[in-house]
Design a protein around this motif. Structure first.
Motif, PDB file in Angstrom:
ATOM      1  N   LEU A 132       0.811  -1.211   0.000  1.00  0.00           N
ATOM      2  CA  LEU A 132       0.000   0.000   0.000  1.00  0.00           C
ATOM      3  C   LEU A 132       0.848   1.267   0.000  1.00  0.00           C
ATOM      4  N   GLN A 135       2.633   1.799  -3.263  1.00  0.00           N
ATOM      5  CA  GLN A 135       1.713   2.301  -4.278  1.00  0.00           C
ATOM      6  C   GLN A 135       1.536   3.815  -4.138  1.00  0.00           C
ATOM      7  N   PHE A 158      -6.084   1.247  -5.561  1.00  0.00           N
ATOM      8  CA  PHE A 158      -5.228   0.457  -4.679  1.00  0.00           C
ATOM      9  C   PHE A 158      -5.546  -1.015  -4.915  1.00  0.00           C
ATOM     10  N   TRP A 172      -9.099   5.707  -4.771  1.00  0.00           N
ATOM     11  CA  TRP A 172      -8.400   6.668  -3.923  1.00  0.00           C
ATOM     12  C   TRP A 172      -9.406   7.551  -3.185  1.00  0.00           C
TER      13      TRP A 172
END
Length: 524
Positions: A132, A135, A158, A172
């Protein structure tokens, strides 16, 4: 005695007679009758004696009835799981050979997904990478390039990795205030879910493709479309894409087609500029397993780029900006942005990353968790608390080959963290509560935390996933770390690094780290 002997002989005779009768019945009864009635099987019993004529007549009647009842096209099914099962049943080959199993017939109610772009807008997209926080770092670099090129950024969702228990993709906007981000940064964004919306059937087909690890699925292949991606940092060429990127492509029914990025303009001997093209094309098969038709036959999938960079790959942020400054295509899609380097410092954080704030839903939930675990924050400490990020899980992979001393710096003892807690409390002059975010699964760690009075956040006991989705627990932890009055982190963790930047930029707080004995830190 004679009467007893007679009764015994009669009992033995009855048993013998019953056995003979049962043997006769089984020897004359056709053993296939039940199987034939239930399973309509004929071809697998060719070696056995044929059934009696009356059974053959029954079978023929049943087959004729089924033929009249079977619809010519699949009936609409509302449940996605049933749709998939229906598809798989119809994809099996018919006995008359009229349809091949590799050429399935898609139900009319599942059209191909469409990617819709504004023809007046130029875009930049990218493949996410890793966990996470990684990213988020990949987003920062891509956003920096998009900002400099004046292109709208396509935000991929994600994506879960192989460490996650589910296959999922979340927007997001589920966690961040995108309108505020655009106002502060000047960068326009659009979410991938909006430009390529998927139906429930598409989602289920994509999830099945992920779970099958890319094995050939004719239904996925029928629906998937090609996405042209520019090779960045060797990903898609000398470096295989990773699980997260593959999961994204498979979930959104995309077949990557890799091409070389535009070459840098070079001055000729006459002082003129030489315009570069895209160079060689690199082909990726539909399951995401890359092959370069020119180079990989000799170099293999782990071929290393030459030191003088003859392939002209992109390693730096400014290179990406320079390569695509005059690119005429509507979409620039980069294969990798996480590792793009910036010798000028953390410009991607200063220009874009710091402006990505959590939305009200995440912040409200984080405050509820804080009040629940540490009610004294409200009653005794004026809302102040210490947040600790205790990375204890797979972090050892970064330093498992190092010395024992370096390993201690990578995974410091809890006593070193306790020293930082004392320092924060002494500085504040109050016994501030400690909220711990951790991936530890050690009962010894849990016992020590409880003995020290630290409040561990265990989202398995909360409704975080139900309210915020699979990434909700990690996002709430990140918000709690960012908003703390004192933040104690694990120096080798990227999650700590992003939390530390938020602390410093948003609140002017310097993060605290447990003491170390060496200057070594593992690479990302």
């Amino acid at each position: 005695m004679p009467g007893l002997r007679t009764r015994r002989l009669l009992a033995i005779g009855a048993i013998v007679f019953s056995g003979v009768l049962l043997l006769h019945l089984f020897s004359t009864r056709n053993p296939l009758e039940i199987d034939l009635r239930l399973n309509d099987i004929t071809s697998s019993y060719n070696q056995r004696p044929p059934p009696p004529n009356h059974i053959q007549q029954q079978l023929q009647q049943q087959q004729q009835q089924l033929a009249h009842q079977r619809p010519s096209t699949p009936e609409p099914v509302s449940d996605p799981e049933n749709v998939l099962k229906h598809i798989q049943d119809r994809s099996s080959p018919r006995q008359d050979g009229s349809r091949k199993p590799q050429d399935p017939i898609l139900p009319n109610e599942i059209p191909k997904p469409k990617t819709t772009l504004d023809p007046e807008v130029k875009y930049l997209g990218y493949l996410m990478y890793g966990g996470l926080t990684n990213q988020f770092i990949a987003f920062q670099s891509a956003a920096f390039v998009a900002l400099k090129l004046n292109r709208t950024l396509i935000l991929p969702p994600f994506i879960t990795t192989n460490h996650d228990k589910e296959v999922a993709a979340q927007r997001w906007s589920d966690f961040f205030d995108l309108d505020r981000f655009t106002r502060l940064s000047g960068l326009k964004v659009v979410e991938w879910h909006d430009i390529r919306p998927l139906s429930p059937e598409h989602v289920q087909i994509g999830i099945k493709q992920v779970r099958s690890h890319g094995r050939n699925n004719p239904w996925w292949s029928k629906l998937a479309e090609t996405l042209t991606i520019h090779v960045t940092f060797g990903f898609g060429d000398s470096e295989n894409i990773h699980t997260t990127e593959r999961n994204f492509l498979r979930q959104f029914l995309l077949i990557p087609r890799y091409v070389r990025p535009p070459r840098v303009r070079r001055a000729t001997t006459e002082g003129e500029e030489e315009e570069g093209g895209e160079g060689e094309e690199y082909i990726e098969d539909e399951m995401g397993e890359g092959n370069n038709t020119n180079d990989r036959a000799q170099g293999g999938t782990k071929a290393v780029l030459s030191k003088d960079n003859k392939k002209g790959d992109i390693f730096f942020l400014d290179e990406a900006v320079e390569r695509f400054a005059e690119y005429k295509g509507q979409v620039v899609f980069l294969s990798h942005t996480y590792k793009l380097k910036d010798p000028h410092g953390p410009r991607s954080w200063r220009d874009v990353g710091q402006h990505m704030h959590f939305n009200d839903k995440v912040m409200d939930y984080a405050r509820r968790i804080i009040r629940h675990r540490a009610p004294e924050v409200i009653t005794e400490t004026d809302g102040k608390y210490i947040a600790m990020h205790l990375r204890r899980g797979d972090i050892w992979m970064k330093c498992r080959t190092k010395s024992a001393e370096q390993m201690m710096d990578c995974i410091p003892p809890l006593g070193h963290y306790a020293e930082m807690v004392d320092q924060a409390r002494n500085e504040e002059g109050k016994r501030l509560p400690v909220l711990v975010t951790t991936d530890s699964e050690s009962e010894e760690d849990f016992s020590t935390m409880a003995r020290l009075g630290w409040k561990r956040l265990n989202h398995d006991l909360y409704t975080t996933e139900q309210e915020l989705g699979i990434f909700g627990p990690a996002m709430v932890d990140a918000a709690i770390l960012a908003e703390a009055d004192f933040m104690i982190g694990t120096q080798v963790s990227t999650m700590t690094r992003i939390a530390a930047r938020r602390q410093l930029t948003w609140h002017g707080h310097e993060p605290l780290y447990p003491r170390t004995t060496t200057s070594w830190t593992p690479e990302d």
